[in-house]
Design a protein around this motif. Structure first.
Motif, mmCIF file in Angstrom:
data_model
loop_
_atom_site.group_PDB
_atom_site.id
_atom_site.type_symbol
_atom_site.label_atom_id
_atom_site.label_comp_id
_atom_site.label_asym_id
_atom_site.label_seq_id
_atom_site.Cartn_x
_atom_site.Cartn_y
_atom_site.Cartn_z
ATOM 1 N N ASP A 350 0.202 36.864 -84.106
ATOM 2 C CA ASP A 350 1.499 37.295 -83.605
ATOM 3 C C ASP A 350 1.386 37.761 -82.156
ATOM 4 O O ASP A 350 0.292 37.996 -81.635
ATOM 5 C CB ASP A 350 2.034 38.442 -84.474
ATOM 6 C CG ASP A 350 2.289 37.999 -85.908
ATOM 7 O OD1 ASP A 350 2.568 36.797 -86.106
ATOM 8 O OD2 ASP A 350 2.190 38.847 -86.814
ATOM 9 N N GLU A 423 1.312 46.410 -78.947
ATOM 10 C CA GLU A 423 1.070 46.899 -80.309
ATOM 11 C C GLU A 423 0.055 48.039 -80.276
ATOM 12 O O GLU A 423 -1.110 47.848 -79.911
ATOM 13 C CB GLU A 423 0.550 45.757 -81.186
ATOM 14 C CG GLU A 423 0.352 46.171 -82.637
ATOM 15 C CD GLU A 423 -0.164 45.029 -83.488
ATOM 16 O OE1 GLU A 423 -1.192 45.230 -84.165
ATOM 17 O OE2 GLU A 423 0.446 43.942 -83.455
ATOM 18 N N ASP A 425 -1.383 51.311 -82.682
ATOM 19 C CA ASP A 425 -1.408 51.946 -84.001
ATOM 20 C C ASP A 425 -0.547 51.192 -85.010
ATOM 21 O O ASP A 425 0.193 51.789 -85.809
ATOM 22 C CB ASP A 425 -0.946 53.410 -83.906
ATOM 23 C CG ASP A 425 -1.849 54.245 -83.026
ATOM 24 O OD1 ASP A 425 -3.051 53.930 -82.957
ATOM 25 O OD2 ASP A 425 -1.354 55.193 -82.384
ATOM 26 N N GLY A 426 -0.601 49.864 -84.944
ATOM 27 C CA GLY A 426 0.086 49.057 -85.944
ATOM 28 C C GLY A 426 1.549 48.799 -85.697
ATOM 29 O O GLY A 426 2.202 48.137 -86.513
ATOM 30 N N ARG A 427 2.112 49.296 -84.604
ATOM 31 C CA ARG A 427 3.522 49.022 -84.326
ATOM 32 C C ARG A 427 3.695 48.717 -82.845
ATOM 33 O O ARG A 427 2.951 49.204 -82.002
ATOM 34 C CB ARG A 427 4.403 50.193 -84.743
ATOM 35 C CG ARG A 427 4.157 51.477 -83.989
ATOM 36 C CD ARG A 427 4.946 52.632 -84.608
ATOM 37 N NE ARG A 427 4.754 53.876 -83.863
ATOM 38 C CZ ARG A 427 5.564 54.285 -82.908
ATOM 39 N NH1 ARG A 427 6.614 53.558 -82.561
ATOM 40 N NH2 ARG A 427 5.345 55.425 -82.272
ATOM 41 N N VAL A 428 4.688 47.884 -82.557
ATOM 42 C CA VAL A 428 4.966 47.492 -81.189
ATOM 43 C C VAL A 428 5.748 48.598 -80.498
ATOM 44 O O VAL A 428 6.777 49.055 -81.001
ATOM 45 C CB VAL A 428 5.744 46.164 -81.141
ATOM 46 C CG1 VAL A 428 6.091 45.804 -79.706
ATOM 47 C CG2 VAL A 428 4.939 45.048 -81.788
ATOM 48 N N ARG A 429 5.254 49.023 -79.325
ATOM 49 C CA ARG A 429 5.874 50.128 -78.600
ATOM 50 C C ARG A 429 6.133 49.732 -77.153
ATOM 51 O O ARG A 429 5.467 48.868 -76.591
ATOM 52 C CB ARG A 429 4.953 51.356 -78.601
ATOM 53 C CG ARG A 429 4.666 51.961 -79.955
ATOM 54 C CD ARG A 429 3.809 53.197 -79.793
ATOM 55 N NE ARG A 429 4.393 54.154 -78.861
ATOM 56 C CZ ARG A 429 3.751 55.209 -78.372
ATOM 57 N NH1 ARG A 429 2.490 55.419 -78.708
ATOM 58 N NH2 ARG A 429 4.351 56.038 -77.541
ATOM 59 N N ASP A 430 7.109 50.405 -76.565
ATOM 60 C CA ASP A 430 7.357 50.287 -75.130
ATOM 61 C C ASP A 430 6.396 51.237 -74.424
ATOM 62 O O ASP A 430 6.500 52.459 -74.554
ATOM 63 C CB ASP A 430 8.810 50.651 -74.826
ATOM 64 C CG ASP A 430 9.152 50.505 -73.342
ATOM 65 O OD1 ASP A 430 8.228 50.215 -72.552
ATOM 66 O OD2 ASP A 430 10.324 50.679 -72.979
#
Length: 694
Positions: A350, A423, A425-430
């Motif tokens: 991904d 990405e 800690d397992g999540r997509v962040r700005d």
């Protein structure tokens, strides 16, 4: 045309003294440089190329001596007179000009470029100051400097890399030399600027009848510039012949190994030369190349130094071409080829990194008290994505914003507009506007490898401490000492270094080893993404191959994603899955690597590809010669940023900014892409796999 030699080296030997110890640096070096011709000297760092040039000019270090041999220039033996001899002083800088590799360090930053050119002119010619100024303007005009009268009063820091190199050429040409020594003059330049400088040197050679001694490790440049090639290894000439003979039918195993190390589109892994060039103190007793040669015969090559013999018109120093030739079989088996992963040959994960309209603008204060502000638009509205396990190459000329974009992604610059999604800690962040504390978490997952392995490592820290430093900055605190030692030593083994070397300081490592330390430092916190900013541009072709193979292995083993910033399209063709082409701060084309190389859709991509130099490739008649230079980032044009240099531009291009749109799998920012048929590298006359020479 004269058939005798302008310059002739005969049995030149140079040594360095350290106390009572004497180390041989040049050994029995000999070759001729004809009038109005170009001879190239090639080889790895430490092989004596630059030392040969300095010996010709007699600008050796105080502990170096010419032990024997002759340096015959226009009938004068330069090896004979004292370094302060008036004849030698009149020849040095007068009849023989020198272009250095890095003009920023060779030119003074305290004087205008005009003053520096005028000083050279007045030293070797009996002219007034006013006449010297006119001569300086004429020289800058001759080397293609825009607005030469105005640039005469500029300082070096006000000029681009290509312009500084033009100043160096103008200084060298000031006294009308008959010989020009060019020591790696294009190594630090991007592909289009390099092409312009090489054009300039060839035009000046034809107009002034100069001879050129061209020192380089870029075999593509050799194929473009030279009539003859001298291959040096550890201070010895190991092969000398015409360009066609040396580059297409190399004899010496070292020359073959250099050719086989070149990056190619059809190689997953590059052939490498084992080991490194030994130090002068470690010079082998027999053949200098024997410890690294796959064909070396024990009891012969490691004991007896081979003579320089003639083989089908080529001089070669190898036992395989002397009386012992029947003992050798130099046929080289083709290296197993595996198609470069180009997006079709392997699946990716991904999206791990995404840029959404990222821009970076710098404010430059001017005027007596800095009352005027000027905006430098370094990066404009860049949108890209990088997938897990993918290599995305970012290419373009120097100053186009590649490095600024990479530094903005990792937080060294704060984006002016747009978002960087990553990405964590397992999540997509700005991650665009994080605090320093928040960035520490990001920096564990996204690291950077810098261009210069010399300046990017702290000379006061051991290699162990350099690699361990990111682990000591982990948000959860440093690991226990036994775990830290095990981790660092494991990283050394991972990048191909002996852990026992970890206690050394950076100066004790070679350039390739330093870059491996930089890679190990980047890998320390187990990142997901590495931004590699020109990581191999400062390395010899043999060391470059080792580092590129290392990056491939690490990606395959660890699933890393690379944003690979480069101006070397040969390297990009070998390594990248996709390519993004950048010009004046904007992305103008994005596509899979083969698509860009074979079927470019943007005129700027076509111009970059047309300037690629590869040994054996016939392409000069199709090269796109760009007008002028990139636009000033503080006053960019209203329409297409490339319009002023584009041969296909129309009135609409100068008024309307093109939007990115998809054309045949390419994302392109061009108004006319569907109407153009542009040339790539497909169907060009490319060389066969270099490892297949027999």
């Amino acid at each position: 045309m004269r058939t005798d030699a302008l310059l002739s080296l005969k049995g030149l030997a140079v040594s360095f003294r350290d106390g009572r110890r004497r180390s041989i640096a040049l050994r029995d070096v000999g070759f001729d440089l004809p009038y109005a011709k170009t001879v190239a000297i090639v080889g790895e760092s430490g092989c004596g190329k630059s030392l040969t040039a300095r010996s010709i000019l007699r600008i050796l270090d105080s502990n170096a001596t010419i032990d024997s041999g002759q340096i015959l220039f226009e009938g004068v033996n330069l090896a004979g007179p004292s370094e302060k001899d008036p004849i030698l002083n009149s020849i040095r800088g007068g009849r023989i000009g020198l272009i250095y590799q890095e003009p920023l360090t060779a030119l003074s930053s305290f004087y205008t470029v005009g003053n520096q050119i005028m000083e050279v002119v007045r030293r070797h010619q009996d002219v007034t100051k006013a006449q010297a100024r006119e001569r300086a303007i004429d020289l800058l005009h001759a080397v293609g400097m825009p607005n030469p009268a105005q640039r005469l009063d500029a300082y070096t820091f006000e000029l681009s890399g290509g312009q500084r190199q033009r100043v160096m050429i103008a200084m060298a040409l000031g006294p009308n030399p008959s010989l020009l020594i060019a020591d790696e003059p294009t190594t630090a330049l991007d592909v289009t600027t390099q092409a312009v400088i090489l054009d300039l040197l060839q035009e000046l050679q034809q107009s002034q009848g100069m001879s050129i001694l061209f020192i380089t490790h870029d075999l593509g440049v050799v194929s473009r510039m030279a009539e003859e090639v001298v291959v040096m290894y550890l201070g010895e000439v190991v092969e000398h012949g015409t360009k066609a003979d040396v580059l297409t039918r190399p004899r010496h195993p070292y020359t073959r190994a250099l050719m086989a190390s070149l990056p190619g589109r059809n190689q997953r892994r590059q052939t490498t030369i084992p080991g490194t060039v030994p130090t002068l103190e470690e010079r082998p007793a027999g053949c200098a190349f024997a410890p690294r040669c796959e064909f070396a015969r024990p009891g012969l090559c490691d004991v007896e130094r081979p003579a320089l013999v003639r083989s089908d018109g080529v001089d070669v120093r190898c036992h395989a071409f002397g009386d012992s030739a029947p003992m050798f079989d130099l046929k080289m088996q083709p290296a197993p080829l595996d198609s470069v992963a180009n997006g079709r040959s392997r699946p990716f994960g991904d999206r791990i990194l995404g840029l959404q309209g990222v821009s970076k603008t710098f404010e430059k204060r001017e005027g007596l008290f800095g009352q005027r502000a000027r905006e430098i638009k370094a990066v404009q509205n860049v949108s890209l994505e990088l997938r897990q396990g993918e290599t995305l190459a970012l290419v373009g000329e120097s100053g186009c914003g590649k490095t600024t974009l990479g530094q903005t992604i990792v937080g060294l610059h704060r984006a002016t507009h747009g978002r960087v999604m990553f990405e964590v800690d397992g999540r997509v962040r700005d991650i665009t506007n994080l605090s320093v504390a928040e960035w520490r978490n990001v920096w564990q997952s996204m690291r950077m490898v810098f261009q210069d392995p010399f300046s990017s490592l702290n000379p006061r820290m051991t290699a162990f401490d350099i690699v361990a430093e990111p682990l000591l900055q982990c948000p959860g605190g440093p690991p226990p000492e036994p775990d830290l030692i095990e981790k660092v030593h494991g990283l050394f083994r991972l990048v191909g270094l002996d852990p026992e070397m970890s206690g050394r300081y950076p100066h004790a490592f070679s350039g390739g080893q330093r870059q491996r330390i930089g890679v190990a430092r980047a890998l320390a916190p187990d990142p997901k993404v590495i931004i590699a900013d020109e990581p191999v541009s400062a390395l010899d072709v043999s060391v470059q191959a080792q580092v590129l193979n290392l990056l491939r292995d690490l990606q395959s083993k660890l699933g890393l994603s690379y944003l690979f910033i480069s101006h070397d399209l040969n390297v990009v063709a070998s390594l990248a899955h996709r390519v993004a082409v950048m010009y004046a701060g904007r992305i103008v084309e994005v596509a899979e690597t083969d698509g860009i190389l074979d079927r470019p859709r943007h005129p700027y991509s076509e111009a970059l590809l047309s300037a690629v130099l590869t040994p054996g490739r016939i392409h000069q008649d199709r090269r796109v010669r760009l007008r002028g230079g990139p636009p000033d980032p503080s006053s960019l044009p209203r329409g297409c940023v490339f319009a002023e240099r584009c041969a296909y531009a129309t009135d609409a291009c100068t008024r309307i900014l093109p939007e990115m749109h998809n054309v045949g799998g390419h994302w392109v920012a061009c108004h006319h892409t569907e109407d153009l048929t542009l040339h790539g590298l497909r169907n060009e006359n490319l060389p066969a796999n270099p490892a297949s020479y027999s």
